[in-house]
Design an enzyme around this catalytic site. Structure first.
Site, PDB file in Angstrom:
ATOM      1  CD  GLN B 124      -5.990 -19.347  -5.369  1.00 44.48           C
ATOM      2  OE1 GLN B 124      -5.585 -19.090  -4.246  1.00 44.48           O
ATOM      3  NE2 GLN B 124      -6.579 -18.446  -6.116  1.00 44.48           N
ATOM      4  CB  SER B 127       0.587 -15.663  -6.471  1.00 42.26           C
ATOM      5  OG  SER B 127      -0.580 -15.007  -6.105  1.00 42.26           O
ATOM      6  CB  SER B 159      -2.455 -21.622   1.869  1.00 41.02           C
ATOM      7  OG  SER B 159      -2.392 -20.237   1.745  1.00 41.02           O
ATOM      8  CD  GLU B 242      -7.802 -15.339  -3.316  1.00 38.31           C
ATOM      9  OE1 GLU B 242      -7.718 -14.901  -4.478  1.00 38.31           O
ATOM     10  OE2 GLU B 242      -6.838 -15.726  -2.654  1.00 38.31           O
ATOM     11  CD  GLU B 371      -1.867  -0.637  -1.752  1.00 36.36           C
ATOM     12  OE1 GLU B 371      -1.933  -1.892  -1.718  1.00 36.36           O
ATOM     13  OE2 GLU B 371      -1.405   0.035  -0.818  1.00 36.36           O
TER      14      GLU B 371
END
Lengths: 372, 404
Positions: B124, B127, B159, B242, B371
């Protein structure tokens, strides 16, 4: 996997919610808080009419013979409504003590009236600040005459009978006594409490007539068993209260604007309320486990009860204090309802032993389950 | 209220158990294979007998099983502790649901069965250095060139990029519109020219993630999922899966090890577990762990009834990750001066707590930071409003970016 309340139990929850919405709105709680009556007798009579006080009492003793799952559902709603009644003392403690340790004659004598609410029971244990143990008990009964003083007896000034923990010279050092509070040798003095909607009293016994409840010298073991059972039901009241406090904080935060936007849009508030949701969810799931263990009288009850109790105590404390904080200055006023949960949360958290005590019990149970 | 299977579930569980008993690979079978080879062997064996990705439709390589059957299978498979690792989890858990929802039928039939059989591994690519919690701020560009797109930029925290055959990727196709509107979603062959993978050395010393660089990488337009500019919407399918996958983890083994440790080491010559401060911490962690366990059971009950579980499962990672960090830290305190030693031959539980302490900061960040998870609970569960955003409605190329 069927780890949930049944449809009937959920219906009961809705019914209880509706009933309390009608007969126990916050104005009723406030009336007791503001007034000079120690409890709401009218509400108590209606609750008894609904059969809630009779829930788990077997039919042969005038009860409904339902399970502890039904009682847990009712407890949650009573907690949510912050009901100003002696329900926890009479139902989770006095009734349970009779069910646990009473002779057939005692059950026949008291359970029907506890079931229909005409008799209110209390549980008397503490004798002063600090933790009560079998070793530091001083109240004692000899030949049916009880002498000694009990303090912080929840609903002691509204109850008709009390289950009293006394010192015993044999066995585990304690016995349970059943005492009629209207009799001779009983002096009842209300004590000012943290939660004015739940009165407490000092009971002085000077030769009051007492009959043993359960075998002499096994009182401490009975208290532990009783508290394990009551802990699950107290936890459900605490869970209901915690959810109501979170709901109150959420509604206020959505409507209150600061710096041009709802305070509910600030992460400082959002994370606080998310944290309360997390606590409440954990407490509720532990409450399910506790209710399951109680309803099946499972061997895991001590661990399940302590886990539910600690979890619910923490959740209600957090939700009740952060509800005031979310409201800001108005939350600290007499006029706002935030105080009800703040008071009740602390009251419930010490009524059957502090969080510290229950954490210790929890680890004891873990050690035992690990050793087994 | 009970913990029992329905009769149908019990039958299925017995079937799964029986198959596992006869088919779990032996040590001899796995000998000489690298971890990926071992994982592929086990996955192929499951696939050949209809036990891979069982919830998927049969035409895509699955078994057409229900969600509760999938859970039962997972429970039974987890009872065999030494099975080869889960190199397929990203592909099967995140790429596959996205393909099922957004890919054309021809592609589903081509790619999904090979994902199920373990023949192809997917990663994936979401990010970026400038797009973490604010994922939609990503900058990797794709420009259209006829029937192809030309990719330039960098992804991070990927990953398994170095051993993957395919990847799912979201990129910016239009920087002149507000950030969520200028994204598009593709899948690509990781062996394409111009794809370069570099391992990232983590603070633990391990390298589980990669940076992936794209230099003029060409992707056929045919491999686009969703419309041009619809990439954010497609990404949400992936992200929801996810969070479901990562949040489902349990926090069990570490607590049992901590309990053992507290019974073994001493404080002032008495077992540490007798110390009230230690007991208080153990009780608090047990409450969280137990609360998560029974929250999971409540969700399973909903699944068992054929319903969708409520939002209560969203608390899993937010509770488990910080708790695990605290448990690891406290376990080392219990070891006193020896807590500083991380030596498999010397440290209690072969250094489990030291390893956990060094691994856990990553878990508090991966798949949504603590958060962000708290924001998700506040917004999606409690219905609280979002914080106002300064980049809303502004073309992406006019949004202030700071230093990096």
């Amino acid at each position: 996997m069927n780890f949930e309340f049944s449809e009937e139990q959920n219906l009961l929850r809705e019914q209880a919610h509706g009933f309390l919405g009608e007969h126990c709105p916050m104005t009723k709680v406030r009336a007791v808080l503001d007034g000079d009556q120690p409890t709401d007798r009218e509400l108590w009579a209606k609750i008894a009419e609904m059969g809630w006080t009779a829930t788990v009492i077997p039919e042969e003793f005038g009860g409904l013979g339902l399970s502890y799952l039904e009682l847990a559902v009712i407890a949650e709603e009573l907690g949510r409504a912050v009901a100003p009644t002696p329900f926890s003392s009479s139902v989770y403690l006095a009734t349970e003590a009779l069910l646990l340790a009473g002779s057939t004659a005692q059950k026949e004598r008291w359970l029907p009236n506890l079931a229909n609410g005409t008799t209110i029971g209390a549980f008397a244990m503490a004798e002063g600040p600090g933790r009560t143990t079998a070793a530091n008990l001083t109240a004692a009964a000899h030949n049916g005459a009880l002498h000694g003083t009990k303090v912080a007896v929840a609903d002691g000034d509204v109850a008709d009978i009390a289950v009293v923990v006394t010192k015993a010279d044999s066995g585990d050092g304690a016995s349970l006594q059943l005492v009629e509070l209207g009799g001779d040798g009983v002096s009842i003095n209300p004590q000012r409490t943290l939660d004015f909607s739940r009165s407490h009293a000092r009971l002085e016994f000077t030769g009051a007539a007492a009959e043993p409840l359960g075998p002499s010298g096994q009182g401490w073991a009975l208290v532990n068993k009783l508290f394990d059972r009551a802990a699950v039901l107290f936890a459900w009241e605490q869970i209901g209260g915690a959810e109501a406090a979170l709901e109150m904080a959420k509604e206020y935060a959505l409507g209150r604007y600061a710096f041009g936007r709802p305070i509910a849009s600030y992460q400082a508030i959002k994370h606080k309320l998310a944290h309360a949701y997390v606590n409440n969810t954990l407490a509720r799931s532990n409450g399910y486990y506790g209710a399951w263990a109680l309803s099946k009288d499972a061997a895991e009850l001590p661990l399940a009860a302590a886990t539910a109790r600690v979890s619910a105590t923490q959740a209600y404390y957090y939700a009740s204090k952060e509800n005031i904080q979310t409201h800001g200055g108005m939350g600290y006023t007499w006029e706002f309802d935030c105080q009800f949960h703040y008071r009740r949360a602390k009251l419930l958290s010490v009524n059957i032993g502090s969080e510290t005590q229950w954490r210790n019990k929890l680890v004891q149970a873990l050690e035992q389950s690990n050793a087994a | 209220m009970d913990f029992n299977d329905t009769p149908a579930e019990a039958t299925f569980r017995e079937e799964a158990r029986a198959w596992l008993r006869g088919n779990v690979p032996t040590a001899t079978e796995l000998e000489g294979l690298d971890p990926i080879g071992q994982a592929k062997l086990w996955q192929k064996r499951k696939y050949d007998s209809g036990w891979a990705c069982i919830r998927w439709p049969k035409e895509y390589g699955g078994r057409g099983a229900t969600t509760i059957e999938q859970v039962i299978w997972n429970q039974e498979e987890a009872k065999h502790p030494n099975l080869p690792g889960a190199v397929f989890s990203i592909g099967q858990g995140m790429a596959a649901p996205t393909l099922m929802a957004w890919a054309k039928e021809e592609h589903r039939r081509r790619y999904l069965p090979k994902l199920a059989s373990g023949e192809e591994i997917w990663c994936q690519l979401f990010s970026e250095p400038a797009g973490g919690s604010d994922l939609a701020a990503l900058r990797t560009r794709a420009e259209r060139d006829g029937d192809e797109w030309v990719l330039n930029g960098q992804k991070i925290w990927t990953s398994g990029a170095h051993y993957s055959d395919y990847g799912i990727i979201v990129v910016r196709t239009d920087p002149t519109v507000p950030k969520h509107k200028g994204l598009s979603y593709f899948f690509l062959n990781m062996k394409s020219p111009g794809v370069e993978t570099k391992p990232i050395k983590q603070l633990s010393g391990d390298a589980n993630f990669n940076e992936v660089y794209f230099t003029d990488v060409r992707i056929p337009d045919d491999q686009r999922l969703g419309e041009v500019g619809q990439g954010w919407q497609v990404s949400l399918t992936t992200l929801m899966n996810e969070r479901a996958a990562i949040g489902g983890g349990s926090a069990g083994g570490d607590f049992k090890a901590l309990l053992r440790l507290a019974q073994t080491v001493t404080i002032d010559d008495r077992p540490a577990i007798e110390n009230p401060a230690v007991r208080a911490k153990l009780a608090n962690w047990h409450c969280k762990r137990s609360g998560l366990k029974y929250t999971g059971y409540r969700s399973l009950s909903a699944l068992s009834r054929g319903e969708t579980p409520g939002p209560e499962n969203s608390i899993g990672k937010l509770v488990a990750a910080p708790m695990t960090q605290d448990i690891a830290s406290f376990a080392m305190d219990l070891m006193e001066m020896s807590g500083a030693v991380w030596d498999e031959g010397y440290s209690p539980d072969a250094g489990l707590f030291q390893a956990m302490f060094m691994a856990i900061p990553g878990f508090r960040i991966a798949g949504g930071t603590d958060e962000i998870m708290a924001n998700i609970i506040a917004e999606r569960v409690l219905g609280l409003p979002q914080e106002p955003r300064l980049d809303k409605g502004i073309p992406f190329n006019e949004v202030p970016t700071g230093a990096g």
